[in-house]
Motif scaffolding. Structure first.
Motif, short mmCIF file in Angstrom:
data_model
loop_
_atom_site.label_atom_id
_atom_site.label_comp_id
_atom_site.label_asym_id
_atom_site.label_seq_id
_atom_site.Cartn_x
_atom_site.Cartn_y
_atom_site.Cartn_z
N ILE A 171 0.83 -1.20 0.00
CA ILE A 171 0.00 0.00 0.00
C ILE A 171 0.87 1.25 0.00
CG2 ILE A 171 -1.94 -1.13 1.14
CD1 ILE A 171 -1.09 0.22 3.75
N GLY A 172 2.20 1.05 -0.18
CA GLY A 172 3.11 2.17 -0.26
C GLY A 172 3.60 2.70 1.06
N CYS A 173 3.34 1.95 2.15
CA CYS A 173 3.75 2.41 3.47
C CYS A 173 5.19 1.99 3.77
CB CYS A 173 2.81 1.85 4.53
SG CYS A 173 3.34 2.17 6.23
N GLU A 174 6.05 2.93 4.06
CA GLU A 174 7.43 2.66 4.43
C GLU A 174 7.68 2.86 5.92
OE1 GLU A 174 9.95 1.43 2.68
OE2 GLU A 174 8.62 1.15 0.97
N LYS A 175 6.67 3.33 6.62
CA LYS A 175 6.83 3.64 8.05
C LYS A 175 6.49 2.40 8.89
CE LYS A 175 6.01 8.54 7.27
NZ LYS A 175 5.18 9.75 7.54
N ILE A 176 7.47 1.50 8.94
CA ILE A 176 7.33 0.27 9.73
C ILE A 176 8.35 0.32 10.84
CG2 ILE A 176 7.34 -2.24 9.69
CD1 ILE A 176 6.99 -2.11 6.66
N VAL A 177 7.88 0.23 12.08
CA VAL A 177 8.75 0.27 13.26
C VAL A 177 8.50 -0.96 14.10
CG1 VAL A 177 9.30 1.52 15.38
CG2 VAL A 177 8.93 2.78 13.27
N THR A 178 9.54 -1.52 14.66
CA THR A 178 9.42 -2.73 15.46
C THR A 178 9.60 -2.44 16.95
OG1 THR A 178 11.77 -3.29 15.47
CG2 THR A 178 10.49 -3.96 13.54
N ASP A 179 9.20 -3.40 17.77
CA ASP A 179 9.37 -3.22 19.21
C ASP A 179 10.85 -3.22 19.60
OD1 ASP A 179 9.85 -5.91 18.83
OD2 ASP A 179 8.43 -6.61 20.32
N VAL A 180 11.72 -3.78 18.75
CA VAL A 180 13.15 -3.73 19.03
C VAL A 180 13.62 -2.29 19.07
CG1 VAL A 180 15.43 -4.49 18.27
CG2 VAL A 180 13.45 -5.96 17.89
N ASP A 215 12.73 5.43 11.46
CA ASP A 215 13.23 5.85 12.77
C ASP A 215 12.09 5.99 13.77
OD1 ASP A 215 15.70 7.04 14.24
OD2 ASP A 215 14.07 8.46 14.62
N VAL A 216 12.27 5.35 14.93
CA VAL A 216 11.21 5.36 15.95
C VAL A 216 10.98 6.76 16.50
CG1 VAL A 216 12.77 4.78 17.86
CG2 VAL A 216 10.36 4.19 18.02
N ASP A 217 12.02 7.58 16.57
CA ASP A 217 11.86 8.94 17.06
C ASP A 217 11.00 9.76 16.10
OD1 ASP A 217 12.55 11.00 19.01
OD2 ASP A 217 13.72 11.91 17.40
N LYS A 218 11.26 9.59 14.80
CA LYS A 218 10.46 10.30 13.80
C LYS A 218 9.00 9.87 13.89
CE LYS A 218 13.98 11.10 10.23
NZ LYS A 218 14.39 10.80 8.83
N LEU A 219 8.79 8.57 14.00
CA LEU A 219 7.42 8.07 14.02
C LEU A 219 6.65 8.60 15.22
CD1 LEU A 219 5.24 6.25 12.78
CD2 LEU A 219 6.05 4.42 14.28
N THR A 220 7.24 8.53 16.40
CA THR A 220 6.52 9.01 17.59
C THR A 220 6.30 10.52 17.53
OG1 THR A 220 8.66 9.01 18.77
CG2 THR A 220 7.21 7.13 19.12
N ASN A 221 7.23 11.25 16.94
CA ASN A 221 7.01 12.69 16.74
C ASN A 221 5.85 12.95 15.81
OD1 ASN A 221 9.07 13.56 18.43
ND2 ASN A 221 10.60 13.64 16.80
N GLU A 222 5.78 12.16 14.73
CA GLU A 222 4.69 12.34 13.77
C GLU A 222 3.34 11.96 14.37
OE1 GLU A 222 7.27 11.57 9.67
OE2 GLU A 222 6.06 9.96 10.53
N GLY A 225 10.63 6.87 27.84
CA GLY A 225 11.12 6.91 26.47
C GLY A 225 10.01 6.81 25.44
N TYR A 226 10.27 6.03 24.40
CA TYR A 226 9.32 5.94 23.29
C TYR A 226 8.04 5.22 23.69
CZ TYR A 226 13.31 7.44 20.53
OH TYR A 226 14.37 8.16 20.04
N TYR A 227 8.11 4.32 24.66
CA TYR A 227 6.90 3.69 25.18
C TYR A 227 5.94 4.76 25.70
CZ TYR A 227 9.14 -0.95 25.21
OH TYR A 227 9.74 -2.12 24.87
N LYS A 228 6.48 5.61 26.56
CA LYS A 228 5.67 6.67 27.19
C LYS A 228 5.16 7.65 26.13
CE LYS A 228 4.73 8.12 31.52
NZ LYS A 228 4.27 7.23 32.61
N LYS A 229 6.04 7.96 25.21
CA LYS A 229 5.71 8.92 24.16
C LYS A 229 4.53 8.43 23.31
CE LYS A 229 8.39 11.75 20.91
NZ LYS A 229 9.71 11.86 20.22
N LEU A 230 4.57 7.16 22.95
CA LEU A 230 3.50 6.57 22.16
C LEU A 230 2.20 6.53 22.93
CD1 LEU A 230 2.51 5.12 19.59
CD2 LEU A 230 3.27 2.97 20.63
N ARG A 231 2.28 6.11 24.19
CA ARG A 231 1.07 6.03 25.01
C ARG A 231 0.39 7.40 25.12
NH1 ARG A 231 -0.34 2.68 29.22
NH2 ARG A 231 0.40 0.54 29.02
N ASN A 232 1.19 8.44 25.33
CA ASN A 232 0.64 9.79 25.54
C ASN A 232 0.03 10.37 24.27
OD1 ASN A 232 1.41 9.72 28.21
ND2 ASN A 232 3.33 10.80 27.87
N ALA A 233 0.50 9.87 23.11
CA ALA A 233 0.07 10.48 21.85
C ALA A 233 -0.92 9.65 21.08
CB ALA A 233 1.30 10.75 20.98
#
Length: 745
Positions: free
Chosen positions: A335-344, A514-521, A542-550
């Motif tokens: 579907i053209g999606c390149e924004k794939i981030v893993t739990d790693v 990049d996980v930082d880019k994704l959570t910012n977006e 960290g990114y766990y908290k950031k994702l939860r809040n957003a």
């Protein structure tokens, strides 16, 4: 008799057989399919000679000897089948029966009891000596029941606990008729609760408490599969009856931990998502699968049409199988999606980037089996009991059987501290400072480590969560590898608490975005459609908290998961997935071994596998994906992405992927870090990630309450000079200064 000093031949029943240095008569006999009965003997532990059922006659000796502790000598003549031998063996068996209650009809071990089978083999159908049976205590050790009256004092449990599990939690107390297996710790059994003592007990003296008096062993159907709690890849056998799992035990040539042994009831947890759910007016509503797929597809189309492909993202968890990860990856790409981030990446992207810089691979250096032949093992910030317990079996084997030197550097004293040659607590989480002291400090413990290093030819590193959470500069450990010497590197392993981390690297999913880019977006509201599969962000930092809040800023959050939880309650739709025990697929272990898991029970919820969910979503979009694991492996994965070129049906846990690595020098300069409090998030004892918490359920059956797994202990352990503003804070002398250990589960 003394040990042999070289190769030679012994004669068993007048036939010659070769033997190797250090082999016993029993070793040689077993290798050549010569039957000698045993009860206390196990090939995995040092022999005890306790039961005396393995007696043989040796020419030149007056009395029969125990073959398990008699070493082969060149020219030795052994007889295993004489009248004298069988008479003495039977006498020894009758002596065991003097103290053993004849309660086979009500014993849970009936049908798989070595004593019962051996008694039948020897033709004993009644007591030769009438006796008053002992009245010893019965012990309740959390998940394990010990009935001392049934114990035959073979010492298997004591030795297995010490030499395999590395816990040394059991001992023999008293003497003679009053001998008793009991715990080293007076307050009860303090161990890993792997249950190997239960598996190796030849009688019904040790039993799994959740199983006791539930169903007869002969009514159980056993299914062997692979555990999915960590990437070590242990084999486990589940005993089921009428589609209910009642017990589990170690698989063939494998060991298991408390998770594989007892944490299998998560499929029955009340939080299980039983049908597809779609949110209407702020509430979840159950709908059927075709409607759910249509709804998700329509929202995806809406977002793609209005905002474009950059508004779509996928987050994938490493409990997903190789086949599920491939299908989700292909779906996203199609579907053209390149924004794939893993739990790693959410866990620790920087460490793995530094790791790649060091070794030019994400693969661990070496195989787990290599740990056993190490001269020196460094365990660095790896609480193996809470991260990947399977590592400890290889480590213990090296220490016990290979005299490996063991050095631990952690944020606390580990449970197996009595095995260590040097145990260091890294105050303030400053591991780099300890590496510098090993290089230069005049304190005796550091001198000792330098001596170990100077003599070692095979050095292994096991690096874990405590190091990754607390150390400011990961390159410090890689610079320490340089100090040790590249030629001496036997293995470098990292721990992880979910099973398929390697697949993320193989399938080029790590660093895909990049996980930082994704959570910012996500925070900025740019991600409109977020598909999350088998991923639970803990409420930590960290990114766990950031994702939860957003997460509420995403228009359409789609969750493919087993459970309804405090994260996906924010979802627009939840697609229920089949559990590992209800489906099939493949994983790749931390050291590159391809393993398969098979269906153990039929699902009792309206769920689908992740492979099929991806297929259905793809089909709705006109994307051609395979719909079941075998087809995905055979047609899309095998021979690609670093996976071996074997068919799905050939995956048997014995084939490894090909690995290459290069050890680069690390550009590193030590800079002393300021002292202060550091919160470090860890798995609670006996728990591993989110899944195990759902196994701690209690059920009432036949007026009996059965507790199936350990509750989460949320006690926060605090070291000196550390500030703790949380509940349940407890100052502990065993914790590093400045450190607060917080259970994340």
């Amino acid at each position: 008799m003394s040990r042999s000093t070289g190769m030679g031949k012994i004669f068993i029943n007048d036939k010659p057989y070769d033997f190797k240095e250090g082999e016993t008569v029993l070793d040689v006999a077993r290798r050549n399919d010569i039957y000698i009965p045993v009860m206390c003997y196990l090939k995995d532990i040092t022999p005890t000679g306790a039961c005396r059922l393995c007696l043989v006659e040796v020419e030149g000796l007056e009395k029969p000897v125990a073959s398990c502790v008699t070493y082969a000598i060149d020219g030795m003549k052994v007889y295993t089948d004489t009248e004298t031998v069988w008479k003495q063996r039977k006498r020894n068996l009758e002596f065991i029966l003097i103290k053993h209650p004849l309660d086979c009809p009500v014993c849970d071990k009936a049908g798989e009891c070595m004593l019962q089978d051996t008694t039948y083999e020897f033709g004993i159908n009644e007591e030769s000596v009438k006796s008053t049976k002992p009245n010893k205590p019965k012990f309740d050790w959390d998940m394990i029941i010990h009935d001392a009256n049934l114990c035959v004092l073979c010492e298997r449990c004591v030795k297995v606990c010490h030499e395999i599990a590395g816990c040394s939690a059991l001992k023999i107390e008293e003497r003679g008729f009053n001998n008793l297996i009991t715990t080293v710790n007076e307050s009860g059994l303090d161990c890993d609760f792997c249950g190997l003592c239960v598996d190796f007990c030849p009688v019904g003296a040790l039993l799994d408490k959740p199983y006791k008096h539930s169903v007869r062993n002969w009514d159980l159907e056993y299914v062997e599969t692979s555990c999915n709690y960590c990437p070590v890849g242990c084999s486990v056998k589940y005993g089921k009856h009428e589609n209910v799992i009642y017990k589990s035990e170690k698989g063939e040539n494998s060991y298991i931990c408390s998770l594989a042994r007892y944490a299998y009831k998560y499929t029955e947890h009340s939080d299980r998502v039983k049908t597809p759910l779609v949110k209407e007016n702020g509430e979840f509503k159950s709908i059927e699968w075709n409607a759910a797929i249509d709804v998700v597809k329509s929202k995806l189309d809406e977002v793609l049409d209005r905002y474009g492909k950059d508004s779509v993202a996928f987050v994938l968890g490493s409990r997903l199988s190789n086949e599920a990860l491939y299908n989700y990856k292909k779906l996203a790409e199609s579907i053209g999606c390149e924004k794939i981030v893993t739990d790693v990446a959410f866990y620790n992207q920087k460490f793995f980037n530094d790791y790649y810089e060091k070794f030019e691979t994400y693969d661990v250096v070496g195989k787990l089996e290599d740990i056993k032949r190490s001269d020196l093992i460094f365990v660095i910030g790896a609480d193996l009991q809470r991260e990947s317990l399977g590592y400890k079996w290889f480590l213990t084997n090296g220490v016990v059987h290979n005299d490996s030197k063991l050095v631990t550097i952690g944020l606390k004293r580990y449970e197996y501290d009595y095995y260590t040659d040097v145990s260091i607590v890294a105050d303030y989480g400053n591991f780099a400072n300890e590496f510098e002291k090993i290089k230069n400090d005049d304190d005796q413990i550091y001198k000792d480590i330098r001596e170990y290093i100077s003599k070692a030819k095979n050095v292994t590193f096991i690096v874990g969560n405590e190091f990754l959470e607390a150390e400011a500069n990961y390159k410090s450990v890689f610079a320490f590898v340089d100090y040790i010497g590249h030629d001496n590197l036997n293995g470098f392993f990292y721990t992880f608490d979910k099973p398929n981390i390697n697949a993320m690297f193989n399938l080029n999913l790590f660093n895909r975005y990049d996980v930082d880019k994704l959570t910012n977006e996500i925070e900025d509201g740019k991600i409109k459609f977020l598909f999350v599969a088998d991923f639970y962000p803990f409420d930590t930092k960290g990114y766990y908290k950031k994702l939860r809040n957003a997460i509420n800023k995403v228009d359409y959050f789609i969750s493919a998961d087993l459970f309804l939880n405090d994260f996906n309650k924010n979802a627009f739709a939840i697609l229920p997935v089949l559990a590992h025990l209800e489906s099939e697929g493949t994983y790749i272990t931390v050291d590159g071994r391809v393993i398969k898991y098979v269906k153990v029970i039929e699902p009792e919820v309206d769920a689908k596998s992740d492979v099929e969910i991806a297929y259905l979503l793809g089909f709705s979009k006109g994307i051609n994906l395979e719909s079941y694991s075998k087809a995905v492996w055979d047609n899309c994965i095998k021979g690609k992405f670093g996976y071996p070129d074997i068919n799905y049906d050939e995956v048997n846990g014995l084939v490894y992927k090909n690995k290459t690595y290069k050890v680069n020098n690390t550009d590193y300069k030590y800079i002393e870090e300021p002292k202060g409090t550091k919160e470090v998030f860890v798995n609670a004892k006996y728990h591993n990630n989110h899944l195990s918490t759902k196994a701690a359920i209690e059920k009432k059956s036949d007026e009996t309450y059965r507790k199936y797994y350990f509750d989460v202990d949320r006690s926060v352990l605090v070291g000196e000079n550390a500030k703790c503003d949380r509940n349940l804070c407890s100052l502990s002398k065993g914790i590093a200064k400045g450190i607060v250990l917080v259970p994340k589960n």
